[in-house]
Design an enzyme around this catalytic site. Structure first.
Site, PDB file in Angstrom:
ATOM      1  N   ASN A 147       0.851  -1.201  -0.106  1.00 36.78           N
ATOM      2  CA  ASN A 147       0.036  -0.058   0.092  1.00 36.78           C
ATOM      3  C   ASN A 147       0.792   1.229   0.113  1.00 36.78           C
ATOM      4  O   ASN A 147       0.360   2.306  -0.301  1.00 36.78           O
ATOM      5  CB  ASN A 147      -0.967   0.105   1.274  1.00 36.78           C
ATOM      6  CG  ASN A 147      -0.076  -0.004   2.517  1.00 36.78           C
ATOM      7  OD1 ASN A 147       0.508  -1.001   2.724  1.00 36.78           O
ATOM      8  ND2 ASN A 147      -0.391   0.837   3.373  1.00 36.78           N
ATOM      9  N   SER A 192     -11.145  -4.974   0.487  1.00 39.20           N
ATOM     10  CA  SER A 192     -11.991  -3.876   0.930  1.00 39.20           C
ATOM     11  C   SER A 192     -12.564  -3.150  -0.151  1.00 39.20           C
ATOM     12  O   SER A 192     -12.202  -2.891  -1.210  1.00 39.20           O
ATOM     13  CB  SER A 192     -10.869  -2.937   1.418  1.00 39.20           C
ATOM     14  OG  SER A 192     -11.460  -1.519   1.959  1.00 39.20           O
ATOM     15  N   THR A 230     -26.772  -8.084  11.442  1.00 41.76           N
ATOM     16  CA  THR A 230     -27.446  -7.618  10.412  1.00 41.76           C
ATOM     17  C   THR A 230     -26.391  -7.155   9.213  1.00 41.76           C
ATOM     18  O   THR A 230     -25.845  -6.237   9.544  1.00 41.76           O
ATOM     19  CB  THR A 230     -28.500  -6.739  10.800  1.00 41.76           C
ATOM     20  OG1 THR A 230     -29.494  -7.187  11.767  1.00 41.76           O
ATOM     21  CG2 THR A 230     -29.547  -6.409   9.475  1.00 41.76           C
ATOM     22  N   CYS A 312      -3.334   5.227   7.562  1.00 39.70           N
ATOM     23  CA  CYS A 312      -3.808   4.702   8.908  1.00 39.70           C
ATOM     24  C   CYS A 312      -2.565   5.462   9.898  1.00 39.70           C
ATOM     25  O   CYS A 312      -2.598   5.419  11.065  1.00 39.70           O
ATOM     26  CB  CYS A 312      -3.618   3.432   9.147  1.00 39.70           C
ATOM     27  SG  CYS A 312      -4.860   2.561   8.129  1.00 39.70           S
TER      28      CYS A 312
END
Length: 367
Positions: A147, A192, A230, A312
């Site tokens: 990345n 992702s 859910t 991040c």
């Protein structure tokens, strides 16, 4: 704002947005199939329609992955990597190994599992596999595309080495999914949605048939009994639409990225490339220039969105662990920036963005 930070996230594709809107309806929506809000676990007509949308999306995501596995939707790749590593290490207790340049979502798990850390060379490529570092009956983590510097890792080689010792191969394919081919030999693959022009808040873990992991969460037995909670039909539909579009545009997107790479290399001749030029995903350009302060560069070129490394860790002030693992000095790492582009980046955007970055460097006395 000119956006050149595609490794951090990508713009939502209009097709993905449209697919999501059909499942964000409320009272008064014309029909449950076109604007439904029902719970996909419900057994009435509206619930069944929502469940069908989730399964269509699952098939769309799986179409870019190897055959013979199952896709489980997660909240993102971080969750998928944590699930794969901790559950995989429990299922195969022989040990863990992973690359030193893995994303923090993997690397911090590896540290907690006392994993063997596999080195890379100065070009950001994994060194030839050392069988002594590959665990017996364990799990090996190898990312597909880094990345921070974009280098493509030899996942198939590590898979062969892992399988020879009865271990599993986990592939973090976040930066490569929909852009480069995914090796058929991986056992677990983390994805992702927001890195392929899909929505944030959803990812997936692909698990090869015959591999048993512990359920991630317990409760309502959703996601084939493996991840209770859910499921959002809207997020799934957006992910699925983005994956289908990536498959459809695979060649066109790749050619566009290559053109922009060539343009950027022409416009930044004085900057030094971090990481190998090949094999590399060409939508990632990590470069450095002696005398440049990367943090100040971001401030002076504030109308250009780019980064110093992983989103991040960009606010932590820490030097990139990827560049340090490659042997880049701390001073050179602090003089490095990461630029990323893709489907919706125009040549004009790139020209203007790089011109602003060059001007910001000139203001630092770097000509």
């Amino acid at each position: 704002m000119i956006y050149l930070d595609y490794q951090a996230t990508t713009p939502l594709a209009p097709e993905a947005r449209e697919a999501m809107m059909r499942w964000l309806g409320g009272p008064g929506a014309d029909d449950f199939g076109g604007g439904g809000f029902a719970n996909p676990s419900s057994t009435h007509k509206a619930g069944r329609a929502a469940a069908a949308a989730v399964e269509v999306a699952r098939d769309q995501v799986a179409a870019l992955l190897p055959k013979g596995g199952r896709v489980f939707f997660t909240s993102g790749a971080t969750e998928a990597l944590n699930w794969a590593l901790f559950s995989g290490a429990k299922a195969r207790p022989g040990g863990v190994a992973g690359l030193s340049i893995e994303h923090p979502a993997s690397l911090q798990c590896l540290e907690r599992l006392n994993a063997a850390i596999l080195p890379v060379d100065s070009a950001g490529l994994a060194l030839p596999t050392d069988d002594a570092l590959i665990p017996d009956n364990g799990i090996v983590a190898t990312m597909l595309v880094n990345n921070e510097v974009g280098t493509i890792q030899p996942v198939a080689d590590f898979a062969a080495a892992a399988h020879a010792k009865g271990s599993l191969l986990l592939c973090d394919a976040v930066q490569g999914y929909g852009r480069v081919a995914i090796p058929d030999s991986a056992d677990l693959i983390a994805l992702s949605a927001h890195k392929i022009h899909g929505p944030k808040g959803i990812g997936a873990l692909w698990v090869r048939d015959g591999i048993d992991l512990d359920p991630l969460m317990f409760g309502g037995a959703q996601e084939q009994g493996m991840r209770s909670g859910t499921v959002s039909p809207a997020l799934c539909a957006g992910f699925g639409a983005a994956a289908a579009l990536a498959a459809e545009r695979f060649d066109a997107d790749g050619a566009h990225v290559e053109r922009l790479w060539s343009l950027a290399m022409d416009l930044l001749p004085e900057w030094m490339l971090n990481g190998a030029a090949s094999p590399r995903y060409r939508g990632n350009l990590n470069v450095r220039r002696e005398g440049v302060n990367g943090l100040r560069l971001m401030s002076d070129a504030r109308n250009i969105a780019f980064s110093l490394g992983s989103a991040c860790g960009s606010g932590s002030g820490k030097v990139s662990h990827v560049l340090r693992a490659m042997g880049v000095s701390e001073a050179d790492a602090r003089a490095s920036i990461r630029l990323g582009w893709g489907r919706y980046t125009s040549e004009l955007d790139l020209r203007e963005g790089l011109a602003a970055i060059r001007e910001a460097a000139r203001l630092q006395g770097v000509n």
